[in-house]
Scaffold this motif. Structure first.
Motif, PDB file in Angstrom:
ATOM      1  N   UNK A  43      33.958  51.718  36.997  1.00 47.54           N
ATOM      2  CA  UNK A  43      34.713  52.583  36.094  1.00 47.54           C
ATOM      3  C   UNK A  43      36.132  52.719  36.601  1.00 47.54           C
ATOM      4  N   UNK A  44      36.254  52.740  37.920  1.00 45.60           N
ATOM      5  CA  UNK A  44      37.544  52.955  38.563  1.00 45.60           C
ATOM      6  C   UNK A  44      37.744  51.922  39.672  1.00 45.60           C
ATOM      7  N   UNK A  45      38.868  51.232  39.639  1.00 47.34           N
ATOM      8  CA  UNK A  45      39.225  50.306  40.723  1.00 47.34           C
ATOM      9  C   UNK A  45      40.494  50.812  41.407  1.00 47.34           C
ATOM     10  N   UNK A  46      40.365  51.067  42.697  1.00 51.88           N
ATOM     11  CA  UNK A  46      41.489  51.548  43.501  1.00 51.88           C
ATOM     12  C   UNK A  46      42.023  50.384  44.329  1.00 51.88           C
ATOM     13  N   UNK A  47      43.347  50.219  44.383  1.00 47.42           N
ATOM     14  CA  UNK A  47      43.914  49.283  45.357  1.00 47.42           C
ATOM     15  C   UNK A  47      44.962  50.013  46.179  1.00 47.42           C
ATOM     16  N   UNK A  48      44.808  49.915  47.500  1.00 46.21           N
ATOM     17  CA  UNK A  48      45.758  50.560  48.402  1.00 46.21           C
ATOM     18  C   UNK A  48      46.876  49.598  48.777  1.00 46.21           C
ATOM     19  N   UNK A  49      47.869  50.090  49.437  1.00 45.15           N
ATOM     20  CA  UNK A  49      48.971  49.349  50.090  1.00 45.15           C
ATOM     21  C   UNK A  49      50.089  48.890  49.161  1.00 45.15           C
ATOM     22  N   UNK A  50      50.069  49.355  47.912  1.00 46.85           N
ATOM     23  CA  UNK A  50      51.206  49.093  47.035  1.00 46.85           C
ATOM     24  C   UNK A  50      51.221  47.749  46.328  1.00 46.85           C
ATOM     25  N   UNK A  51      50.230  46.896  46.604  1.00 47.88           N
ATOM     26  CA  UNK A  51      50.191  45.605  45.897  1.00 47.88           C
ATOM     27  C   UNK A  51      49.621  45.826  44.500  1.00 47.88           C
ATOM     28  N   UNK A  52      50.253  45.198  43.517  1.00 48.55           N
ATOM     29  CA  UNK A  52      49.827  45.409  42.129  1.00 48.55           C
ATOM     30  C   UNK A  52      49.156  44.151  41.595  1.00 48.55           C
ATOM     31  N   UNK A  53      48.074  43.751  42.232  1.00 51.53           N
ATOM     32  CA  UNK A  53      47.340  42.574  41.750  1.00 51.53           C
ATOM     33  C   UNK A  53      45.853  42.734  42.054  1.00 51.53           C
ATOM     34  N   UNK A  54      45.080  41.830  41.458  1.00 54.49           N
ATOM     35  CA  UNK A  54      43.617  41.928  41.582  1.00 54.49           C
ATOM     36  C   UNK A  54      43.064  40.953  42.623  1.00 54.49           C
ATOM     37  N   UNK A  55      43.891  39.996  43.073  1.00 49.53           N
ATOM     38  CA  UNK A  55      43.517  39.073  44.165  1.00 49.53           C
ATOM     39  C   UNK A  55      42.109  38.487  44.012  1.00 49.53           C
ATOM     40  N   UNK A  56      41.819  37.995  42.830  1.00 43.83           N
ATOM     41  CA  UNK A  56      40.545  37.286  42.596  1.00 43.83           C
ATOM     42  C   UNK A  56      39.320  38.151  42.903  1.00 43.83           C
ATOM     43  N   UNK A  57      39.412  39.419  42.598  1.00 41.26           N
ATOM     44  CA  UNK A  57      38.253  40.309  42.815  1.00 41.26           C
ATOM     45  C   UNK A  57      37.353  40.267  41.576  1.00 41.26           C
ATOM     46  N   UNK A  58      36.833  41.367  41.121  1.00 40.71           N
ATOM     47  CA  UNK A  58      35.842  41.383  40.041  1.00 40.71           C
ATOM     48  C   UNK A  58      36.512  41.101  38.689  1.00 40.71           C
ATOM     49  N   UNK A  59      36.756  39.835  38.386  1.00 40.36           N
ATOM     50  CA  UNK A  59      37.545  39.494  37.196  1.00 40.36           C
ATOM     51  C   UNK A  59      36.800  39.815  35.915  1.00 40.36           C
ATOM     52  N   UNK A  60      35.562  39.384  35.866  1.00 39.59           N
ATOM     53  CA  UNK A  60      34.748  39.584  34.660  1.00 39.59           C
ATOM     54  C   UNK A  60      34.367  41.052  34.502  1.00 39.59           C
TER      55      UNK A  60
END
Ligand code: IPE
Ligand code: IPE
Ligand code: MG
Length: 235
Positions: free
Chosen positions: A178-195
């Motif tokens: 429901x919620x995806x958090x990314x730390x460190x200021x990068x604004x990308x998904x880096x090939x994580x849970x795409x689908x």
């Protein structure tokens, strides 16, 4: 009651910024990874306390295998050590442990430790902790297609629906984040849970992972709770 409804069932985190955290203190990158384990403990504790059903963590991507061998080894050792150290804690707190990813690239020793902890915690009723290890979103989709192609008759493949593919992803049976958090200021998904992130709410913060503790976790949950999810509909 309203609060409960707005609580995410599944919170996922791209834990980023360990290296920068260490470098800012004149230390080796591995110190950041060590400190990052404390953040894992804190967020898991908050998830259990707040009744979050699933907490998933991006711990190591398929691309991370391309880092210097010494860092890869340190990360794998840290994983082994954390499993050893956290077992009792997970049993006490009713945490179910799962690892998802390309397990064929992990050492036999690590795979055995993962299997043992997964088995031991399998009946625990509270939060499910999912660690994505040697994972990438494109790899997941490719392995799902391979599995579907080998198991399903040609006729079924030709009329394949998105829901059919869901069953072959490594996340089968787990609700999408429901919620995806990314730390460190990068604004990308880096090939994580795409689908699986098709309708996930994103939360980006400049805080580096070793500094992301309970208050920051709860701040992200609160931001999620204030959002309006429409799923393409008109409200
Ligand atoms: C996240 O921190 C941990 C892993 C990706 C394993 P990084 O190691 O990517 O730290 P930065 O992004 O270089 O600061
Ligand atoms: C994403 O972080 C992977 C994990 C947190 C495990 P990276 O640090 O590897 O991502 P990039 O290279 O900045 O995209
Ligand atoms: Mg990084």
């Amino acid at each position: 009651m309203e609060d409960k409804k707005r609580l995410p069932r599944h919170v996922s985190i791209i834990m980023d910024g360990n290296g920068r955290w260490a470098q800012a203190r004149g230390k080796e990158r591995v110190f950041g990874h060590l400190e990052g384990v404390e953040s894992v403990r804190a967020c898991l504790e908050a998830a259990v306390e707040d009744g979050i059903e699933y907490l998933s963590l991006y711990a190591f991507s398929e691309e991370n295998w391309n880092r210097p061998q010494a860092e890869v080894n340190a990360l794998m050792e840290l994983m082994m050590e954390s499993i050893r150290k956290e077992t009792a804690n997970m049993m006490e707190n009713g945490v179910r442990f799962l690892v998802l990813g390309n397990r064929s690239r992990l050492s036999e020793k690590l795979n055995a430790a993962i299997d043992a902890l997964t088995r031991e915690t399998s009946a625990n009723p509270r939060t499910t902790l999912i660690v994505f290890l040697s994972y990438s979103g494109k790899w997941d989709i490719a392995q799902a297609v391979r599995k579907a192609a080998s198991e399903l008759p040609a006729e079924k493949l030709q009329s394949l629906e998105p829901e059919d593919l869901d069953k072959y992803l490594v996340t089968a049976g787990i609700p999408d984040p429901d919620l995806l958090i990314r730390t460190s200021g990068e604004l990308r998904i880096s090939n994580y849970l795409l689908w699986q992130c098709a309708y996930t709410e994103f939360y980006f913060t400049d805080v580096l992972w070793p500094d992301f503790r309970k208050p920051q976790f709860r701040e992200a949950i609160a931001a999620y709770s204030a959002r309006d999810r429409r799923y393409g509909k008109v409200k």
